[in-house]
Each structure stands twice: as C-alpha cells, then as structure tokens.
Design a protein around this motif. Structure first.
Motif, mmCIF file in Angstrom:
data_model
loop_
_atom_site.group_PDB
_atom_site.id
_atom_site.type_symbol
_atom_site.label_atom_id
_atom_site.label_comp_id
_atom_site.label_asym_id
_atom_site.label_seq_id
_atom_site.Cartn_x
_atom_site.Cartn_y
_atom_site.Cartn_z
ATOM 1 N N TRP A 167 0.849 -1.195 0.000
ATOM 2 C CA TRP A 167 0.000 0.000 0.000
ATOM 3 C C TRP A 167 0.880 1.239 0.000
ATOM 4 O O TRP A 167 1.921 1.251 0.654
ATOM 5 C CB TRP A 167 -0.876 0.035 1.253
ATOM 6 C CG TRP A 167 -1.989 -0.976 1.265
ATOM 7 C CD1 TRP A 167 -2.009 -2.141 1.983
ATOM 8 C CD2 TRP A 167 -3.220 -0.904 0.551
ATOM 9 N NE1 TRP A 167 -3.194 -2.810 1.757
ATOM 10 C CE2 TRP A 167 -3.956 -2.071 0.878
ATOM 11 C CE3 TRP A 167 -3.786 0.013 -0.335
ATOM 12 C CZ2 TRP A 167 -5.219 -2.342 0.357
ATOM 13 C CZ3 TRP A 167 -5.046 -0.246 -0.856
ATOM 14 C CH2 TRP A 167 -5.750 -1.406 -0.514
ATOM 15 N N PRO A 168 0.445 2.299 -0.686
ATOM 16 C CA PRO A 168 1.228 3.536 -0.613
ATOM 17 C C PRO A 168 1.198 4.129 0.786
ATOM 18 O O PRO A 168 0.266 3.879 1.559
ATOM 19 C CB PRO A 168 0.543 4.463 -1.617
ATOM 20 C CG PRO A 168 -0.756 3.846 -1.942
ATOM 21 C CD PRO A 168 -0.687 2.396 -1.602
ATOM 22 N N GLN A 169 2.211 4.914 1.090
ATOM 23 C CA GLN A 169 2.327 5.577 2.391
ATOM 24 C C GLN A 169 1.048 6.360 2.700
ATOM 25 O O GLN A 169 0.535 7.068 1.833
ATOM 26 C CB GLN A 169 3.512 6.534 2.294
ATOM 27 C CG GLN A 169 4.066 7.022 3.592
ATOM 28 C CD GLN A 169 5.414 7.701 3.370
ATOM 29 O OE1 GLN A 169 6.436 7.047 3.270
ATOM 30 N NE2 GLN A 169 5.402 9.017 3.286
ATOM 31 N N GLY A 170 0.551 6.221 3.899
ATOM 32 C CA GLY A 170 -0.599 7.015 4.347
ATOM 33 C C GLY A 170 -1.944 6.587 3.791
ATOM 34 O O GLY A 170 -2.905 7.363 3.847
ATOM 35 N N THR A 171 -2.061 5.351 3.255
ATOM 36 C CA THR A 171 -3.364 4.921 2.722
ATOM 37 C C THR A 171 -4.381 4.805 3.867
ATOM 38 O O THR A 171 -4.133 4.088 4.844
ATOM 39 C CB THR A 171 -3.257 3.541 2.030
ATOM 40 O OG1 THR A 171 -2.195 3.606 1.099
ATOM 41 C CG2 THR A 171 -4.540 3.166 1.319
ATOM 42 N N PRO A 172 -5.519 5.496 3.783
ATOM 43 C CA PRO A 172 -6.510 5.387 4.871
ATOM 44 C C PRO A 172 -7.151 3.998 4.898
ATOM 45 O O PRO A 172 -7.296 3.355 3.855
ATOM 46 C CB PRO A 172 -7.542 6.463 4.508
ATOM 47 C CG PRO A 172 -7.345 6.743 3.071
ATOM 48 C CD PRO A 172 -5.923 6.394 2.718
ATOM 49 N N GLU A 173 -7.520 3.581 6.086
ATOM 50 C CA GLU A 173 -8.156 2.279 6.289
ATOM 51 C C GLU A 173 -9.406 2.145 5.410
ATOM 52 O O GLU A 173 -9.704 1.081 4.864
ATOM 53 C CB GLU A 173 -8.558 2.158 7.766
ATOM 54 C CG GLU A 173 -8.001 1.006 8.591
ATOM 55 C CD GLU A 173 -6.988 0.073 7.977
ATOM 56 O OE1 GLU A 173 -5.814 0.486 7.876
ATOM 57 O OE2 GLU A 173 -7.356 -1.068 7.598
ATOM 58 N N SER A 174 -10.116 3.278 5.257
ATOM 59 C CA SER A 174 -11.364 3.247 4.483
ATOM 60 C C SER A 174 -11.112 2.802 3.035
ATOM 61 O O SER A 174 -11.929 2.085 2.447
ATOM 62 C CB SER A 174 -12.001 4.646 4.495
ATOM 63 O OG SER A 174 -11.052 5.593 4.066
ATOM 64 N N LEU A 175 -9.975 3.183 2.476
ATOM 65 C CA LEU A 175 -9.661 2.791 1.094
ATOM 66 C C LEU A 175 -9.261 1.314 1.034
ATOM 67 O O LEU A 175 -9.602 0.592 0.094
ATOM 68 C CB LEU A 175 -8.534 3.668 0.545
ATOM 69 C CG LEU A 175 -8.444 3.802 -0.969
ATOM 70 C CD1 LEU A 175 -9.692 4.445 -1.538
ATOM 71 C CD2 LEU A 175 -7.225 4.629 -1.360
ATOM 72 N N LYS A 176 -8.575 0.880 2.081
ATOM 73 C CA LYS A 176 -8.136 -0.529 2.101
ATOM 74 C C LYS A 176 -9.331 -1.478 2.156
ATOM 75 O O LYS A 176 -9.281 -2.589 1.628
ATOM 76 C CB LYS A 176 -7.228 -0.779 3.319
ATOM 77 C CG LYS A 176 -5.871 -0.105 3.203
ATOM 78 C CD LYS A 176 -4.974 -0.512 4.366
ATOM 79 C CE LYS A 176 -3.643 0.213 4.289
ATOM 80 N NZ LYS A 176 -2.799 0.023 5.450
ATOM 81 N N THR A 177 -10.412 -1.028 2.801
ATOM 82 C CA THR A 177 -11.560 -1.932 2.969
ATOM 83 C C THR A 177 -12.650 -1.705 1.913
ATOM 84 O O THR A 177 -13.505 -2.558 1.717
ATOM 85 C CB THR A 177 -12.172 -1.762 4.378
ATOM 86 O OG1 THR A 177 -12.384 -0.366 4.582
ATOM 87 C CG2 THR A 177 -11.241 -2.300 5.453
ATOM 88 N N ALA A 178 -12.579 -0.552 1.218
ATOM 89 C CA ALA A 178 -13.633 -0.247 0.221
ATOM 90 C C ALA A 178 -13.523 -1.196 -0.979
ATOM 91 O O ALA A 178 -12.428 -1.633 -1.329
ATOM 92 C CB ALA A 178 -13.485 1.194 -0.246
ATOM 93 N N PRO A 179 -14.649 -1.509 -1.614
ATOM 94 C CA PRO A 179 -14.588 -2.411 -2.770
ATOM 95 C C PRO A 179 -13.958 -1.744 -3.994
ATOM 96 O O PRO A 179 -13.949 -0.525 -4.105
ATOM 97 C CB PRO A 179 -16.066 -2.724 -3.040
ATOM 98 C CG PRO A 179 -16.812 -1.580 -2.463
ATOM 99 C CD PRO A 179 -16.014 -1.074 -1.306
ATOM 100 N N VAL A 180 -13.455 -2.575 -4.883
ATOM 101 C CA VAL A 180 -12.923 -2.078 -6.156
ATOM 102 C C VAL A 180 -14.104 -1.867 -7.099
ATOM 103 O O VAL A 180 -14.911 -2.763 -7.295
ATOM 104 C CB VAL A 180 -11.939 -3.110 -6.755
ATOM 105 C CG1 VAL A 180 -11.484 -2.690 -8.149
ATOM 106 C CG2 VAL A 180 -10.746 -3.300 -5.833
ATOM 107 N N GLN A 181 -14.180 -0.661 -7.677
ATOM 108 C CA GLN A 181 -15.311 -0.361 -8.577
ATOM 109 C C GLN A 181 -14.849 -0.280 -10.028
ATOM 110 O O GLN A 181 -15.605 0.126 -10.897
ATOM 111 C CB GLN A 181 -15.933 0.993 -8.205
ATOM 112 C CG GLN A 181 -16.401 1.095 -6.768
ATOM 113 C CD GLN A 181 -17.732 0.383 -6.533
ATOM 114 O OE1 GLN A 181 -18.236 -0.307 -7.425
ATOM 115 N NE2 GLN A 181 -18.293 0.521 -5.350
#
Ligand code: DGJ
Length: 374
Positions: A167-181
């Motif tokens: 993951w890139p530096q500083g990736t928020p948790e919300s992006l890690k768990t959000a689905p791929v669209q």
C-alpha cells in the motif's frame, strides 16, 4: 603538385572536423539538431546524466513514419561537453530480436529512458516505460537495464508492474476496505469517476501498480526515486528505489490524484523539490503544470503553468522530458521538451529553454535562440 593536393585535402578535412566539433554555439529550439555525423539527433523522451565531466543524453531511437513510434532499435546515447554539440555514442540498449519473446523485443513500446549512476555499486542503471509488444498501452510496466560503462551496452534485467502487495504511504483504512469499482482498463486520458471511488490502487495491489510516463531523480544523499503516471494515468506516484537502484524499496506515495499528470521531470533548487509535468493528451501538446515540495515524499503543492509567452497553453508545442541542472552553475537549469511528430516519429524536435525563478516558482520563456551565458 600531389603534395599541394594532399595538403588541400588535409586542410579541408581538418576544417570539416572543426566545424563538426563546434558546429553550434547556441540553442535553437525546434530546429533540426545535427550530431557529429551530420544526422538529426535521435534521442526522444530523453534524459541526461552528467558523468566524469561529460553529459550523456539517452533517448528513444525513433524510425521513419508512424511505425517509428514503437521501439525498432532501442535507446540511443550521445555525449557532449558543452551541451550544444553532441557526439553519437551509438545504441546503449538494443531491442531484442523479433520473435525472441523477450519483454523488450523489437516492436515493443519503450519510452522515456533515463539513466542514473550508483556510486556504491559503480553501475549505470537505466529505467524506462515498457509496453510489451502487441498489447498497446495496457502493460504499463517499468523496465530496468544495467551497464558497467556509461555508454553501454546495457543488459536488460527485468520489467513489470510496481510494488505489488504494497500500500502507498498514508493509505486510509477506508480505502483498504472499500470495494474495487474499476473496470479492467480505461482510455488513459479519462476515468468515469475519481481514482479513489474506483479504488484503482486496490485493483492493482496484487499485480502491482501501473507506471507509464516516468522519470528518475537522485537526491543529494544518493537516494533515488522513480516518478511515474499511474492508476490509468490519473495519479502520479513517487516510489523510492532500493540502494542499488534496480528495484523499488516498497515506499511510495500518490500525488495529484485525478489530475492526469504525464511527462514528470523533477529537480531540486535551494533545498526545495520541483516538478514539471504535462496534461494527458497523447502526442498533442497541452499546458504544462508545475509543483513544489519540501520533501520528495510530499506534500506537493501545484504552482500552475510555468510557461508564460505566446503558445504557453501548448508548452511552446512541446512536452517535458527532463530538467537539466547545468554542471558547475548553481541555480542554472534547462527545460528539455519533445516536439512530437507522430506521423514521422524520427523528425521529432527538441525544445530546450532556460528556467527562471520568480516568486517561489520557476518560469520558462520562449527563445528562438539562446546561449548558456545569456
Ligand atoms: C504521451 C506520453 O508523454 C508519451 O511518452 C507517449 O506515451 C504518448 N503519450 C503516446 O500517445
């Protein structure tokens, strides 16, 4: 009589050699630029390495016609001591023979090659944007080659996507768990939504991030960075290289999300880092962008179009490829741009212009002709 004739021939040859050696005493952006063999320099999308008192210019060797936009030959190298007159040093990295199955097989797309020198290993390391043959621009890979000698021959090491599983530096948790669209691929200049709502970073997490238009930058402490258009070109990423410069070390950032920055070129001036970039319109010119940061890994702040004269909205009909610090001249930098001619790739011209600094930003003015000492 024979003595006189041979003397005349010798004199003429000497005169010709002198003319070729010091043919140019100024830059004339956009004009045909001949090398020591009287051939238009063939080093497009290039970059320059200053090494042991000489400048080395590496760029894409293009061939005639539209078919000349793909890599039919390889990466061409030239050298110079004065930046006006260039000596042909030959093909530094040759494409592999057709049918060889190599990732750099003849007919692949090999763009924007850049070379840096690793002081620790002593090796010269070349990075380039690679699109394996026959798949258009969908590969979005980065290639690496090395050599013990600056002019080559460079040995191809590997190519592929970047920082798989990281993951890139500083990736928020919300992006890690959000689905791929995201759908599989987009056009390269457009997206149906913001890269984060499509979650492109997560889509490419497993296979590695995309990297197209690229550059390299070596900081004063010897740390090197790879700067590239990623996430379907929508977002610039800056990734740190490992200590031998042949791979990434896993640390990277995303910047200018959704801004479609291409053609990045980084330099450092008075302790700050600057970027010049273009928009994303294929071979056609567009308005350049610029940005500044106190640290390479961000935050980056946009500064606007550095071009100010007529045709500034088209970067004087060019696209950035490198910003060259002039050796031994603190604060003197040259903008290197390509004026692409995709219908006859080999005829592409070079736009070199001096940088000026004003109110915390750099600007680039048009000049028909100029000299380093101006
Ligand atoms: C713009 C890029 O800057 C070039 O290097 C090249 O990839 C072209 N697009 C291809 O259309």
């Amino acid at each position: 009589m024979w003595k006189q004739i041979s003397l005349a021939v010798l004199l003429a040859a000497g005169l010709l050699a002198c003319q070729t050696k010091e043919r140019y005493k100024s830059f004339t952006p956009g004009q045909v630029w001949l090398d020591n063999n009287n051939v238009h320099i063939n080093a497009h999308g290039g970059g320059i390495l200053y090494d042991n008192g000489r400048y080395y210019w590496f760029g894409e060797h293009k061939t005639e016609g539209e078919g000349g936009n793909v890599a039919n030959v390889g990466v061409h190298c030239y050298s110079s001591t004065d930046l006006y007159n260039w000596k042909d040093e030959g093909i530094a990295l040759a494409v592999a023979p057709e049918g060889s199955g190599s990732p750099i097989e003849k007919g692949c797309i090999l763009e924007r090659p850049k070379v840096i020198h690793n002081a620790r290993t002593g090796k010269y390391v070349m990075w380039f944007h690679l699109e394996p043959k026959g798949a258009g621009y969908t590969g979005a890979q980065s290639g690496v080659a090395v050599s013990d000698k600056v002019t080559g021959p460079y040995r191809f090491l590997h190519a592929g996507r970047i920082n798989a599983g990281k993951w890139p530096q500083g990736t928020p948790e919300s992006l890690k768990t959000a689905p791929v669209q995201a759908e599989a691929h987009y056009s390269g200049g457009d997206l149906p939504a913001h890269p984060d709502s499509l979650n492109l970073i997560k889509r490419d997490l497993e296979g590695g991030q995309m990297a197209r238009d690229m550059n390299l930058f070596v900081d004063d402490d010897g740390t090197a960075y790879h700067i590239y258009a990623s996430e379907e070109n929508s977002t610039l990423q800056i990734a740190r290289l490992n200590s031998d410069y042949t791979d990434h070390d896993g640390t990277y950032i995303r910047c200018f999300k959704g801004r479609f920055m291409e053609a990045p070129a980084m330099f450092k001036h008075e302790g700050r880092y600057y970027l010049m970039m273009s928009g994303c319109t294929g071979w056609s010119s567009n308005a350049a962008r610029s940005a500044v940061a106190d640290s390479i890994l961000g935050e980056w702040t946009e500064l606007g179009n550095p071009c100010v004269d007529a045709d500034s909205a088209l970067t004087y009909h060019s696209q950035s490829t490198y910003i060259l610090p002039v050796a031994g001249k603190e604060g003197q930098f040259i903008y290197l741009g390509d004026r692409w001619t995709p219908e006859n790739a080999i005829d592409g011209r070079y736009i070199w212009l001096p940088l000026e600094f004003e109110d915390g930003r750099f600007i680039i003015r048009w000049k028909d002709e100029w000299k380093l000492e101006d």
